[in-house]
Motif scaffolding. Structure first.
Motif, PDB file in Angstrom:
ATOM      1  N   VAL A 121       0.844  -1.195   0.000  1.00 30.83           N
ATOM      2  CA  VAL A 121       0.000   0.000   0.000  1.00 30.83           C
ATOM      3  C   VAL A 121       0.875   1.240   0.000  1.00 30.83           C
ATOM      4  O   VAL A 121       1.803   1.345   0.798  1.00 30.83           O
ATOM      5  N   GLN A 122       0.583   2.165  -0.901  1.00 31.63           N
ATOM      6  CA  GLN A 122       1.241   3.463  -0.922  1.00 31.63           C
ATOM      7  C   GLN A 122       0.260   4.518  -0.404  1.00 31.63           C
ATOM      8  O   GLN A 122      -0.941   4.446  -0.694  1.00 31.63           O
ATOM      9  N   VAL A 123       0.774   5.487   0.340  1.00 35.84           N
ATOM     10  CA  VAL A 123      -0.066   6.543   0.908  1.00 35.84           C
ATOM     11  C   VAL A 123       0.402   7.891   0.377  1.00 35.84           C
ATOM     12  O   VAL A 123       1.588   8.225   0.452  1.00 35.84           O
ATOM     13  N   ALA A 124      -0.538   8.661  -0.166  1.00 40.42           N
ATOM     14  CA  ALA A 124      -0.268  10.046  -0.561  1.00 40.42           C
ATOM     15  C   ALA A 124      -0.958  10.946   0.456  1.00 40.42           C
ATOM     16  O   ALA A 124      -2.189  10.962   0.557  1.00 40.42           O
ATOM     17  N   GLN A 125      -0.159  11.681   1.223  1.00 38.93           N
ATOM     18  CA  GLN A 125      -0.702  12.530   2.278  1.00 38.93           C
ATOM     19  C   GLN A 125      -1.164  13.867   1.723  1.00 38.93           C
ATOM     20  O   GLN A 125      -0.452  14.516   0.957  1.00 38.93           O
ATOM     21  N   ASN A 126      -2.357  14.283   2.115  1.00 44.91           N
ATOM     22  CA  ASN A 126      -2.910  15.569   1.692  1.00 44.91           C
ATOM     23  C   ASN A 126      -3.499  16.307   2.879  1.00 44.91           C
ATOM     24  O   ASN A 126      -4.646  16.755   2.853  1.00 44.91           O
ATOM     25  N   GLY A 130      -5.499  16.901   5.585  1.00 45.10           N
ATOM     26  CA  GLY A 130      -6.633  16.295   6.269  1.00 45.10           C
ATOM     27  C   GLY A 130      -7.161  15.060   5.574  1.00 45.10           C
ATOM     28  O   GLY A 130      -8.137  14.463   6.030  1.00 45.10           O
ATOM     29  N   ALA A 131      -6.534  14.666   4.476  1.00 47.05           N
ATOM     30  CA  ALA A 131      -6.966  13.479   3.733  1.00 47.05           C
ATOM     31  C   ALA A 131      -5.746  12.672   3.312  1.00 47.05           C
ATOM     32  O   ALA A 131      -4.723  13.225   2.925  1.00 47.05           O
ATOM     33  N   ASP A 132      -5.864  11.349   3.416  1.00 50.14           N
ATOM     34  CA  ASP A 132      -4.851  10.441   2.891  1.00 50.14           C
ATOM     35  C   ASP A 132      -5.468   9.639   1.751  1.00 50.14           C
ATOM     36  O   ASP A 132      -6.618   9.182   1.853  1.00 50.14           O
ATOM     37  N   LEU A 133      -4.713   9.470   0.666  1.00 52.38           N
ATOM     38  CA  LEU A 133      -5.131   8.628  -0.445  1.00 52.38           C
ATOM     39  C   LEU A 133      -4.322   7.338  -0.385  1.00 52.38           C
ATOM     40  O   LEU A 133      -3.094   7.379  -0.306  1.00 52.38           O
ATOM     41  N   LEU A 134      -5.014   6.206  -0.417  1.00 56.78           N
ATOM     42  CA  LEU A 134      -4.368   4.903  -0.295  1.00 56.78           C
ATOM     43  C   LEU A 134      -4.441   4.149  -1.615  1.00 56.78           C
ATOM     44  O   LEU A 134      -5.509   4.070  -2.241  1.00 56.78           O
ATOM     45  N   TYR A 135      -3.309   3.561  -2.027  1.00 53.48           N
ATOM     46  CA  TYR A 135      -3.195   2.882  -3.318  1.00 53.48           C
ATOM     47  C   TYR A 135      -2.720   1.446  -3.095  1.00 53.48           C
ATOM     48  O   TYR A 135      -1.658   1.217  -2.514  1.00 53.48           O
ATOM     49  N   TRP A 136      -3.476   0.497  -3.582  1.00 53.97           N
ATOM     50  CA  TRP A 136      -3.081  -0.913  -3.536  1.00 53.97           C
ATOM     51  C   TRP A 136      -2.089  -1.173  -4.662  1.00 53.97           C
ATOM     52  O   TRP A 136      -2.354  -0.851  -5.829  1.00 53.97           O
ATOM     53  N   THR A 137      -0.928  -1.734  -4.333  1.00 53.08           N
ATOM     54  CA  THR A 137       0.106  -2.027  -5.338  1.00 53.08           C
ATOM     55  C   THR A 137       0.372  -3.521  -5.465  1.00 53.08           C
ATOM     56  O   THR A 137       1.300  -3.911  -6.174  1.00 53.08           O
ATOM     57  N   GLY A 138      -0.436  -4.352  -4.795  1.00 53.61           N
ATOM     58  CA  GLY A 138      -0.253  -5.794  -4.867  1.00 53.61           C
ATOM     59  C   GLY A 138      -0.969  -6.402  -6.060  1.00 53.61           C
ATOM     60  O   GLY A 138      -1.412  -5.692  -6.985  1.00 53.61           O
ATOM     61  N   PRO A 139      -1.116  -7.726  -6.081  1.00 60.58           N
ATOM     62  CA  PRO A 139      -1.759  -8.418  -7.204  1.00 60.58           C
ATOM     63  C   PRO A 139      -3.183  -7.929  -7.438  1.00 60.58           C
ATOM     64  O   PRO A 139      -3.935  -7.685  -6.485  1.00 60.58           O
ATOM     65  N   GLU A 140      -3.541  -7.788  -8.701  1.00 60.82           N
ATOM     66  CA  GLU A 140      -4.867  -7.294  -9.060  1.00 60.82           C
ATOM     67  C   GLU A 140      -5.963  -8.176  -8.495  1.00 60.82           C
ATOM     68  O   GLU A 140      -7.024  -7.709  -8.081  1.00 60.82           O
ATOM     69  N   GLY A 141      -5.716  -9.498  -8.457  1.00 61.69           N
ATOM     70  CA  GLY A 141      -6.723 -10.423  -7.963  1.00 61.69           C
ATOM     71  C   GLY A 141      -7.044 -10.245  -6.495  1.00 61.69           C
ATOM     72  O   GLY A 141      -8.100 -10.689  -6.027  1.00 61.69           O
ATOM     73  N   ASP A 142      -6.152  -9.590  -5.759  1.00 61.53           N
ATOM     74  CA  ASP A 142      -6.375  -9.373  -4.335  1.00 61.53           C
ATOM     75  C   ASP A 142      -6.939  -7.985  -4.027  1.00 61.53           C
ATOM     76  O   ASP A 142      -7.135  -7.640  -2.852  1.00 61.53           O
ATOM     77  N   ARG A 143      -7.192  -7.192  -5.080  1.00 59.96           N
ATOM     78  CA  ARG A 143      -7.559  -5.798  -4.849  1.00 59.96           C
ATOM     79  C   ARG A 143      -8.834  -5.654  -4.014  1.00 59.96           C
ATOM     80  O   ARG A 143      -8.886  -4.861  -3.066  1.00 59.96           O
ATOM     81  N   ALA A 144      -9.898  -6.381  -4.363  1.00 62.52           N
ATOM     82  CA  ALA A 144     -11.168  -6.221  -3.652  1.00 62.52           C
ATOM     83  C   ALA A 144     -11.008  -6.537  -2.170  1.00 62.52           C
ATOM     84  O   ALA A 144     -11.484  -5.787  -1.303  1.00 62.52           O
ATOM     85  N   ALA A 145     -10.332  -7.627  -1.864  1.00 66.51           N
ATOM     86  CA  ALA A 145     -10.111  -7.994  -0.465  1.00 66.51           C
ATOM     87  C   ALA A 145      -9.216  -6.976   0.223  1.00 66.51           C
ATOM     88  O   ALA A 145      -9.434  -6.631   1.393  1.00 66.51           O
ATOM     89  N   ALA A 146      -8.226  -6.464  -0.501  1.00 71.85           N
ATOM     90  CA  ALA A 146      -7.303  -5.494   0.084  1.00 71.85           C
ATOM     91  C   ALA A 146      -8.000  -4.179   0.391  1.00 71.85           C
ATOM     92  O   ALA A 146      -7.753  -3.567   1.440  1.00 71.85           O
ATOM     93  N   VAL A 147      -8.882  -3.732  -0.506  1.00 72.67           N
ATOM     94  CA  VAL A 147      -9.600  -2.478  -0.277  1.00 72.67           C
ATOM     95  C   VAL A 147     -10.491  -2.604   0.958  1.00 72.67           C
ATOM     96  O   VAL A 147     -10.530  -1.696   1.814  1.00 72.67           O
ATOM     97  N   ALA A 148     -11.186  -3.718   1.074  1.00 72.98           N
ATOM     98  CA  ALA A 148     -12.029  -3.939   2.250  1.00 72.98           C
ATOM     99  C   ALA A 148     -11.186  -3.957   3.523  1.00 72.98           C
ATOM    100  O   ALA A 148     -11.577  -3.377   4.551  1.00 72.98           O
ATOM    101  N   ARG A 149     -10.023  -4.596   3.440  1.00 71.62           N
ATOM    102  CA  ARG A 149      -9.155  -4.673   4.602  1.00 71.62           C
ATOM    103  C   ARG A 149      -8.552  -3.299   4.937  1.00 71.62           C
ATOM    104  O   ARG A 149      -8.449  -2.932   6.115  1.00 71.62           O
ATOM    105  N   MET A 150      -8.185  -2.519   3.926  1.00 70.02           N
ATOM    106  CA  MET A 150      -7.660  -1.178   4.171  1.00 70.02           C
ATOM    107  C   MET A 150      -8.674  -0.340   4.939  1.00 70.02           C
ATOM    108  O   MET A 150      -8.327   0.347   5.907  1.00 70.02           O
TER     109      MET A 150
END
Length: 404
Positions: free
Chosen positions: A268-273, A275-295
């Protein structure tokens, strides 16, 4: 371009740009952004010019920045009239998947939607930008007919003080007299990032900055009156966001919590802004849905986090990553480590949504002494400017509404 007021000010212009027009009756529009100003800070005692303009014009007390992100996207919305999913500019800082690093959205190519500046140019009007911050000049680039590059700028803040910015604004009006000028006054915002949670001297500095910026607006208004332009002028005065403050113990750092999770660690990469943080999943595409829920689950449990959102739900577009997190009032994000963001003054989260927004000027097209209940937004500026010049809406229409 030489001579006239502010002879030391250096302006640049598009090839073949005409000189100032002698027509004193045409509509002149000035969008004046008082960066970081809170609506409750406009008062007869400290900001008498802004208070008088607001009282004599059309005031929107329920105005909001939208979405509640950072400086650049709100300025972009002002000049495009569309949300970030259409402009491509969701925040100040994003994780560039292609480049593999967090970077600022401060290049002209980052803005993918035509601005009202460009569309007015194409319709035969002349435009100008006087922007106090280097990154704002960077993203708007050479779009305007006439431009002022902020110089000199202060170290660390990378912005030109309001007095210099107003000198340039007056010089541009005097020498080129554009139909539209877009300007940003940055002192209030820069002082606002200081700690006002307990230091009376810094509270005094904030008050001084408010009074100083108000004086610069007074200088500009007086110039319009003295040169016979006031009766044909419309001023849209607003802020891009307001300001919140945090104490040193109320810092939110998401990276440690994300790295402690087996699914998310190192992915996960974080872009700080602010009062807001943007989170980016950089792992396998197949794990994205589970990763977003977990994030969202992990981040939602961190002290100081207000809420998490999917970017499409906020109309932020793919550049904003996979999850957007907002902090609570009185907190600030600091990533990747707790010491990465030492600045107490903060914005970009819901606490800093309320902004001043009013339309003033000497033009007969302005309704005087009115208070409107509608929640005007930063995205409403371009439709209002377009309506003043009879400019058709862009392809796909505006996301904002004219406030005339």
């Amino acid at each position: 371009m030489a001579g006239g007021a502010g002879a030391a000010v250096v302006l640049s212009a598009a090839a073949g740009a005409p000189s100032a027009s002698a027509d004193s009756t045409r509509t002149r529009v000035y969008v004046v952004v008082t960066d970081g100003l809170r609506p409750d800070e406009v008062s007869a005692a400290v900001t008498p010019t802004l208070h008088a303009l607001r009282s004599a014009g059309t005031w929107y007390p329920q105005a909001r920045s939208l979405p509640v992100m950072e400086t650049i996207p709100n300025h972009v919305m002002m000049m495009t009239g569309v949300r970030p999913d259409r402009s491509g500019v969701p925040a100040n800082a994003v994780f560039d998947r292609a480049g593999g690093a967090v970077r600022d959205l401060d290049r002209p190519s980052d803005l993918r939607f035509p601005t009202v500046i460009e569309r007015l140019n194409a319709a035969g009007y002349r435009t100008g930008t006087v922007l106090s911050k280097e990154y704002l000049f960077g993203i708007f680039g050479t779009r305007a007919t006439y431009r002022w590059e902020p110089s000199p700028t202060l170290p660390l803040t990378n912005h030109a003080p309001d007095q210099l910015t107003t000198d340039a604004l007056i010089a541009m009006v005097e020498r080129a007299d554009p139909d539209l000028v877009f300007t940003n006054l940055g002192d209030i915002d820069r002082v606002g990032h200081s700690d006002l949670t307990g230091a009376s001297t810094l509270a005094a500095a904030r008050t001084a900055a408010l009074a100083s910026t108000d004086h610069q607006v007074e200088r500009f208004v007086q110039h319009l009156k003295e040169t016979g332009r006031w009766e044909s002028s419309v001023l849209l005065v607003l802020a891009d966001h307001s300001m919140d403050w945090s104490v040193p113990t109320r810092v939110v750092s998401l990276a440690p919590a994300l790295d402690a999770d087996p699914l998310l660690t190192g992915r996960v990469q974080v872009a700080q802004n602010g009062g807001a943080d943007l989170l980016y999943w950089t792992g396998p595409e197949g794990d994205r849905a589970a990763a977003v829920a977990r994030m969202r689950e992990v981040v939602g449990g961190v002290a100081g986090v207000l809420s998490t959102h999917l970017p499409p739900d906020l109309r932020l577009g793919p550049e904003a990553g996979d999850v957007v997190a907002y902090c609570k009032a009185g907190w600030r994000f600091s990533d990747p480590a707790v010491w990465s963001n030492p600045i107490p003054g903060n914005h970009g989260h819901p606490a800093t949504e309320p902004i001043p927004f009013f339309i003033a000027g000497g033009s007969r097209r302005i309704a005087g002494g009115q208070v409107r209940a509608e929640a005007a937004r930063t995205v409403d500026v371009a439709p209002t400017v377009g309506a003043l010049f009879g400019l058709p809406a862009p392809s796909g229409g505006y996301d904002g509404t004219s406030r005339l």
